[in-house]
Write a protein that holds these residues in place. Structure first.
Motif, mmCIF file in Angstrom:
data_model
loop_
_atom_site.group_PDB
_atom_site.id
_atom_site.type_symbol
_atom_site.label_atom_id
_atom_site.label_comp_id
_atom_site.label_asym_id
_atom_site.label_seq_id
_atom_site.Cartn_x
_atom_site.Cartn_y
_atom_site.Cartn_z
ATOM 1 N N UNK A 103 0.854 -1.203 0.000
ATOM 2 C CA UNK A 103 0.000 0.000 0.000
ATOM 3 C C UNK A 103 0.885 1.246 0.000
ATOM 4 N N UNK A 104 0.310 2.371 -0.385
ATOM 5 C CA UNK A 104 0.972 3.663 -0.230
ATOM 6 C C UNK A 104 0.401 4.322 1.012
ATOM 7 N N UNK A 105 1.268 4.791 1.917
ATOM 8 C CA UNK A 105 0.786 5.440 3.147
ATOM 9 C C UNK A 105 0.940 6.945 3.034
ATOM 10 N N UNK A 106 -0.182 7.638 3.108
ATOM 11 C CA UNK A 106 -0.181 9.106 3.009
ATOM 12 C C UNK A 106 0.338 9.677 4.325
ATOM 13 N N UNK A 135 -1.307 4.206 -7.673
ATOM 14 C CA UNK A 135 -1.777 3.324 -8.759
ATOM 15 C C UNK A 135 -0.670 3.094 -9.784
ATOM 16 N N UNK A 136 0.095 4.159 -10.088
ATOM 17 C CA UNK A 136 1.153 4.047 -11.103
ATOM 18 C C UNK A 136 2.227 3.051 -10.675
ATOM 19 N N UNK A 137 2.319 2.765 -9.379
ATOM 20 C CA UNK A 137 3.276 1.757 -8.893
ATOM 21 C C UNK A 137 2.675 0.363 -8.914
ATOM 22 N N UNK A 138 1.418 0.255 -9.382
ATOM 23 C CA UNK A 138 0.774 -1.060 -9.432
ATOM 24 C C UNK A 138 0.194 -1.481 -8.093
ATOM 25 N N UNK A 139 0.087 -0.532 -7.142
ATOM 26 C CA UNK A 139 -0.496 -0.854 -5.831
ATOM 27 C C UNK A 139 -1.970 -0.492 -5.844
ATOM 28 N N UNK A 140 -2.767 -1.192 -5.034
ATOM 29 C CA UNK A 140 -4.206 -0.915 -5.137
ATOM 30 C C UNK A 140 -4.825 -0.466 -3.825
ATOM 31 N N UNK A 141 -4.014 0.010 -2.857
ATOM 32 C CA UNK A 141 -4.662 0.644 -1.712
ATOM 33 C C UNK A 141 -3.808 1.770 -1.133
ATOM 34 N N UNK A 142 -4.528 2.750 -0.583
ATOM 35 C CA UNK A 142 -3.905 3.893 0.091
ATOM 36 C C UNK A 142 -4.319 3.839 1.554
ATOM 37 N N UNK A 143 -3.360 4.135 2.445
ATOM 38 C CA UNK A 143 -3.684 4.135 3.872
ATOM 39 C C UNK A 143 -3.236 5.454 4.488
ATOM 40 N N UNK A 144 -3.856 5.810 5.584
ATOM 41 C CA UNK A 144 -3.425 7.006 6.320
ATOM 42 C C UNK A 144 -3.862 6.900 7.767
ATOM 43 N N UNK A 145 -3.207 7.681 8.613
ATOM 44 C CA UNK A 145 -3.570 7.776 10.027
ATOM 45 C C UNK A 145 -4.010 9.210 10.263
ATOM 46 N N UNK A 146 -5.146 9.368 10.935
ATOM 47 C CA UNK A 146 -5.591 10.734 11.246
ATOM 48 C C UNK A 146 -5.806 10.837 12.747
ATOM 49 N N UNK A 147 -5.316 11.915 13.335
ATOM 50 C CA UNK A 147 -5.451 12.088 14.775
ATOM 51 C C UNK A 147 -6.930 12.198 15.146
#
Ligand SMILES: CC(C)(COP(=O)(O)OP(=O)(O)OC[C@H]1O[C@@H](n2cnc3c(N)ncnc32)[C@H](O)[C@@H]1OP(=O)(O)O)[C@@H](O)C(=O)NCCC(=O)NCCS
Length: 166
Positions: free
Chosen positions: A76-79, A106-118
């Motif tokens: 995944x990509x982590x924002x 997506x351009x890296x072929x990954x299909x999810x984005x993750x993030x942590x929000x306070x």
């Protein structure tokens, strides 16, 4: 009394990879310690484990920035470290930047984005929910932050973990 006048501007914003030349102009986004941390992230970007994006107005001045870490969560990509300059918030720039980061993931072929929000940042959480992010857990997180007098404090905060399938 002189009547108030208005000027309606059409402004072209550009999103691109941040470089070290951008760092002095990013002082609006945090303390010298934060700028130092971004410099470290740019070193990681050079070896391909991070993308760090900046949104600029035509003069080249930055109005928003945010990173994507590809090492935190495998697959995944982590924002991370998203911020829009205070005077430019609530205009859709955060939405534009998040869209650009999702394109990079997506351009890296990954299909999810993750993030942590306070948990003390409901406005940011509402934005992420509007953009399709779904909460899947909570985690206590901590990092060093610099006070205005230059001293460093260790900051602890409870975060909601969110994910979006791309
Ligand atoms: C959270 C943050 C990154 C969002 O960026 P932003 O540019 O303000 O976000 P957007 O404008 O895309 O969307 C947010 C708001 O604008 C509104 N909006 C979205 N697109 C819009 C548009 N085209 N025109 C007008 N308003 C719009 C949304 O409804 C939302 O409303 P709100 O102000 O009541 O919350 C920014 O506010 C910020 O830097 N906050 C401080 C740091 C921070 O909290 N970072 C996130 C850590 S997880």
């Amino acid at each position: 009394m002189v009547a108030e006048k208005t000027l309606v501007l059409e402004l072209t914003l550009t999103v691109r990879d941040m470089t070290t030349d951008d760092l002095p102009g990013l002082a609006w986004s945090g303390s010298p310690l934060h700028i130092e941390n971004m410099a470290g992230q740019l070193k990681r970007a050079r070896v391909g484990v991070v993308d760090y994006l900046v949104v600029c107005i035509p003069s080249g001045a930055s109005v928003a920035k945010g990173g994507i870490d590809y090492e935190t969560k495998p697959g995944a990509g982590s924002l991370t470290q998203f911020a829009v300059r205070a005077e430019f918030q609530s205009l859709g720039i955060g939405t534009f930047l998040i869209g650009a980061t999702e394109d990079r993931i997506r351009a890296r072929g990954l299909c999810s984005a993750e993030l942590d929000v306070e948990e003390n940042n409901p406005r940011a959480r509402a934005l992420y929910e509007r953009l399709g992010y779904v909460a899947f857990g909570r985690q206590l997180e901590s990092w060093d932050q610099q006070r205005p007098d230059g001293t460093i404090e260790h900051y602890e905060t409870m975060c909601t973990l969110m994910r979006k399938d791309l």
